[in-house]
Design an enzyme around this catalytic site. Structure first.
Site, PDB file in Angstrom:
ATOM      1  N   LYS A  11      46.529  49.162  30.210  1.00  0.00           N
ATOM      2  CA  LYS A  11      47.529  49.957  30.940  1.00  0.00           C
ATOM      3  C   LYS A  11      48.416  50.636  29.899  1.00  0.00           C
ATOM      4  O   LYS A  11      49.014  49.976  29.054  1.00  0.00           O
ATOM      5  CB  LYS A  11      48.362  49.049  31.852  1.00  0.00           C
ATOM      6  CG  LYS A  11      49.378  49.777  32.706  1.00  0.00           C
ATOM      7  CD  LYS A  11      50.049  48.791  33.656  1.00  0.00           C
ATOM      8  CE  LYS A  11      51.075  49.454  34.546  1.00  0.00           C
ATOM      9  NZ  LYS A  11      51.717  48.485  35.464  1.00  0.00           N
ATOM     10  N   ASP A 108      57.095  45.266  45.167  1.00  0.00           N
ATOM     11  CA  ASP A 108      56.295  46.449  45.508  1.00  0.00           C
ATOM     12  C   ASP A 108      54.919  46.032  46.021  1.00  0.00           C
ATOM     13  O   ASP A 108      53.884  46.529  45.565  1.00  0.00           O
ATOM     14  CB  ASP A 108      56.158  47.377  44.297  1.00  0.00           C
ATOM     15  CG  ASP A 108      55.717  48.790  44.697  1.00  0.00           C
ATOM     16  OD1 ASP A 108      55.819  49.128  45.905  1.00  0.00           O
ATOM     17  OD2 ASP A 108      55.279  49.551  43.810  1.00  0.00           O
TER      18      ASP A 108
END
Length: 311
Positions: A11, A108
């Protein structure tokens, strides 16, 4: 691929401003405290490169969002898989809230942040905006963080995030699994509301729940299970956060429902008597909540959400 042959996912931050760096460092801090089979594993990080890099175990089978909303004929998302995935995610969140070294709020939860591995087991991901909190402490933030359609209405108003805010978001994911519809849709009528949560709650009030369910759920799932899951999702979506169950309670109920479903399937396959599912899960306690009488069965379609999902 690493030198030992392991495939990993990297990432990479797209920007290098302080806010992005803080999110990456926060993800390292949070994931270093977590060890759960249904949470993606952080293998390493590099914060000295031009932009920060995080290295994770590679999760090959895309996101839950992809499988719900863009299904393939080769590997459709069966009801059994949906129920198992929901249970696995609830167990991961229950662990984060009550079994980690300190309570952790994800902040989230949504179907794009749930990955599926090579055996289609759920892996909760994307902890960049998560927070670990002291016992009995509520987390206040200067700006509301989350995704429209999954965001706890109470948090949106107060900017006060509690464990029950994750419960609300998980409730929306459960409704996604039941209906096959996106959290936000531009094609729902104004009366229905663009929010899936609002449309779902309205359908229960109007005894028209079957009208919005995914065709595969209707074909494969017993009505008792639909009632049980729908009622649990309804409780997760209460506007008053204090009335919502904890993730530990949600996980316990989903495990009981899954257990009764597995026993029922074994009975169908082996043609022998099994334990009455009412002994495993008290369907009578929720049977009066949702009425299935005189409801037409129909399939529902959906379109792209107003806001594109963040990967």
């Amino acid at each position: 691929m690493l030198s030992d042959g392991r495939i990993v996912a990297v990432k990479k931050s797209q920007k290098v401003d302080e806010d992005d760096l803080e999110v990456f460092i926060n993800e390292v801090v949070i994931l270093s405290q977590i060890n759960h089979r249904n949470v993606v594993k952080l293998l390493g990080c590099c914060l000295e490169t031009e932009v920060p890099l995080l290295v994770y175990e590679f999760i090959p089978n895309d996101t839950l969002f992809q499988h719900i909303h863009n299904p393939t004929e080769e590997f459709p998302l069966t009801w059994e898989m949906r129920l198992r995935i929901a249970t696995e995610v609830s167990l991961a969140l229950s662990y984060l809230h009550s079994a980690a070294s300190v309570p952790i709020y994800h902040r989230d939860i949504k179907s794009t942040n749930i990955l599926l591995d090579d055996k289609y087991r759920a892996k909760v991901s994307d902890f960049g905006t998560s927070r670990s909190v002291s016992i009995d402490q509520t987390h206040l933030t200067t700006k509301v963080i989350g995704t429209f359609g999954y965001l706890d209405p109470e948090y949106f108003q107060s900017s006060q995030f509690t464990e029950k805010s994750d419960v609300y978001s998980f409730g929306v994911v459960m409704v996604e699994l039941l209906t096959g519809q996106k959290a936000i849709s531009s094609i729902r009528s104004q009366d229905q509301g663009k929010s899936l949560a609002t449309n779902f709650l309205q359908s229960i009030e109007e005894n028209s729940l079957l009208d919005i369910l995914d065709a595969r759920v209707l074909n494969e799932c017993r009505k008792e299970e639909i009632m049980a899951i729908a009622q649990l999702a309804r409780r997760c979506l209460y506007l008053n956060g204090k009335r919502r169950p904890t993730m530990k309670e949600v996980a316990s109920e989903l495990e009981a429902i899954q257990g009764s479903s597995v026993q029922d399937n074994l009975g169908d396959t082996k043609h022998h008597s099994i334990v009455d599912v009412s002994e495993v899960y008290d369907f009578a306690s929720i049977s009066g909540i949702i009425c299935f009488d005189n409801i037409k069965t129909s399939t529902s379609s959906d379109a792209d959400p107003l806001l594109s999902a963040k990967s």
